[in-house]
Scaffold this motif. Structure first.
Motif, PDB file in Angstrom:
ATOM      1  N   UNK A 140       0.867  -1.180   0.000  1.00 38.66           N
ATOM      2  CA  UNK A 140       0.000   0.000   0.000  1.00 38.66           C
ATOM      3  C   UNK A 140       0.909   1.236   0.000  1.00 38.66           C
ATOM      4  N   UNK A 141       0.887   2.050  -1.061  1.00 34.43           N
ATOM      5  CA  UNK A 141       1.798   3.208  -1.155  1.00 34.43           C
ATOM      6  C   UNK A 141       1.726   4.151   0.050  1.00 34.43           C
ATOM      7  N   UNK A 160       7.021  -4.568   4.896  1.00 39.12           N
ATOM      8  CA  UNK A 160       6.777  -5.256   6.172  1.00 39.12           C
ATOM      9  C   UNK A 160       5.298  -5.174   6.552  1.00 39.12           C
ATOM     10  N   UNK A 161       4.683  -4.016   6.300  1.00 36.23           N
ATOM     11  CA  UNK A 161       3.246  -3.871   6.569  1.00 36.23           C
ATOM     12  C   UNK A 161       2.442  -4.829   5.690  1.00 36.23           C
ATOM     13  N   UNK A 166      -0.489 -10.119   4.678  1.00 37.09           N
ATOM     14  CA  UNK A 166      -0.609 -11.195   3.681  1.00 37.09           C
ATOM     15  C   UNK A 166      -0.364 -12.582   4.257  1.00 37.09           C
ATOM     16  N   UNK A 167       0.640 -12.693   5.137  1.00 33.99           N
ATOM     17  CA  UNK A 167       1.017 -14.000   5.697  1.00 33.99           C
ATOM     18  C   UNK A 167       0.666 -14.017   7.187  1.00 33.99           C
ATOM     19  N   UNK A 173       3.943  -8.183  13.498  1.00 31.23           N
ATOM     20  CA  UNK A 173       5.329  -7.889  13.146  1.00 31.23           C
ATOM     21  C   UNK A 173       5.665  -6.404  13.326  1.00 31.23           C
ATOM     22  N   UNK A 174       4.850  -5.532  12.765  1.00 32.91           N
ATOM     23  CA  UNK A 174       5.169  -4.102  12.838  1.00 32.91           C
ATOM     24  C   UNK A 174       5.107  -3.594  14.274  1.00 32.91           C
ATOM     25  N   UNK A 175       4.194  -4.123  15.070  1.00 28.26           N
ATOM     26  CA  UNK A 175       4.128  -3.711  16.480  1.00 28.26           C
ATOM     27  C   UNK A 175       5.383  -4.142  17.231  1.00 28.26           C
TER      28      UNK A 175
END
Length: 358
Positions: A140-141, A160-161, A166-167, A173-175
């Motif tokens: 997402x841009x 990463x977002x 997606x998986x 992960x981002x948190x």
């Protein structure tokens, strides 16, 4: 007489039906071998997309397949026999096809075999495979403009977002990156390849990690004991965090990620990165591609080694003697030479070993 003939025909039909049913049952038992052969053939067919020269006929493949089946000794344990057949067919296809590939394409070939085998048995999901191939299509841009880390590019943050969405294995992960930025920065910027993601624990610089080993439930300790013993470690008393970290690294080196995750549960609560120890090698390869692209080839090599074996990361050396085993009066051997290559001496030596030099 007519009645006797009718009864004879009826009996033969029934015998044929019984025999046909027996053949069907035996044929179905070989489905795993046929499935592997199908996977291998279509991987070979896809090689033509790398180089038009890489084209192999179905007849060639069938001859190679039949030879392996004939050369494989039967075994009293039928399931063991099936596994040996699958192993021998995979190895034979790799060895034979590698003889006609440029060196740069041999790793791709073994990687595609490993990938397609795991896709067929469900070990790799379509989302994981598609993200590995074209991760940029999932981005997402807007995420590029909202990167909260000054040391991380907007493009990587957006990837990463997208990976997190997606998986499912990467949920949170981002948190975790935002909660432990120093740990993740050290891992992403490291110049030393490792298949081990950031170890669980608080951020670097927040003080020494708390040792939760002695507080972990007995069930976790009972689960970890045989793993530690397999590494030659004493289990007379619970090891400390430092010893467990070393054990985790050893397990990661040989792909024992499930066992590493069990040790993680002794080290610290699961909200400090312990869940990443349970990622599969495919999932590790995905995040390595996103964060540490130069290390992707190392990750691909490890993936092939753990899934298929060391033989598939060390292409066999060319052998004229082995090549002639597949040749006959209607199947010649053709040498396609690159500049500087000269097999003439090898041919002469081989001819002399067969008594045809003079």
């Amino acid at each position: 007489k007519a009645q006797s003939t009718s009864e004879l025909l009826s009996k033969r039909l029934k015998d044929a039906e019984v025999q046909s049913a027996s053949i069907d049952v035996a044929r179905l038992e070989y489905v795993p071998v046929a499935t592997r052969a199908s996977i291998l053939y279509f991987v070979i067919a896809d090689l033509a997309m790398i180089d038009p020269m890489y084209q192999y006929s179905l007849d060639y493949f069938k001859v190679m397949f039949a030879k392996v089946v004939q050369d494989t000794e039967p075994h009293d344990d039928f399931q063991h026999h099936l596994q040996v057949l699958i192993k021998n067919i995979t190895a034979a296809v790799y060895t034979n096809i590698c003889g006609g590939l440029f060196k740069k394409d041999k790793t791709i070939f073994s990687f595609m075999i490993a990938i397609q085998v795991k896709r067929q048995n469900g070990s790799i999901t379509d989302n994981e495979w598609q993200y590995l191939l074209r991760s940029g299509a999932f981005v997402n841009p807007e995420d590029e403009e909202n990167c909260p880390m000054p040391w991380l590019t907007g493009a990587k943050w957006a990837l990463l977002c997208a990976l997190e969405k997606t998986v499912p294995a990467f949920a949170g992960l981002t948190n975790d990156i935002k909660a432990r930025p120093k740990v993740w920065q050290a891992w992403i910027e490291s110049r030393v390849y490792s298949n081990t993601l950031p170890l669980p624990g608080p951020d670097i610089g927040d003080g020494a990690p708390e040792d939760h080993c002695s507080d972990a439930p007995d069930a976790n300790w009972d689960e970890a004991k045989p793993i530690l013993e397999s590494l030659g470690m004493s289990t007379a008393a619970r090891p400390g965090r430092e010893e467990l970290e070393k054990a985790m690294l050893e397990l990661s080196k040989v792909g024992r990620f499930d066992d590493g995750f069990k040790l993680c549960k002794l080290m610290c609560p699961p909200d400090t990165g312990a869940k990443w120890a349970n990622l599969s090698q495919m999932q590790r390869m995905i995040i390595i591609k996103v964060c540490r692209m130069p290390d992707l080839l190392f990750s691909v090599t490890e993936f092939v080694k753990w899934d298929l074996g060391p033989h598939f990361i060390d292409p066999p050396a060319f052998s004229i003697e082995n090549s002639t085993k597949d040749a006959n009066s209607t199947t010649p051997i053709i040498f396609i030479l690159s500049p500087g290559a000269d097999p003439f001496t090898l041919l002469l030596d081989f001819a002399q070993s067969r008594g045809f030099r003079e």
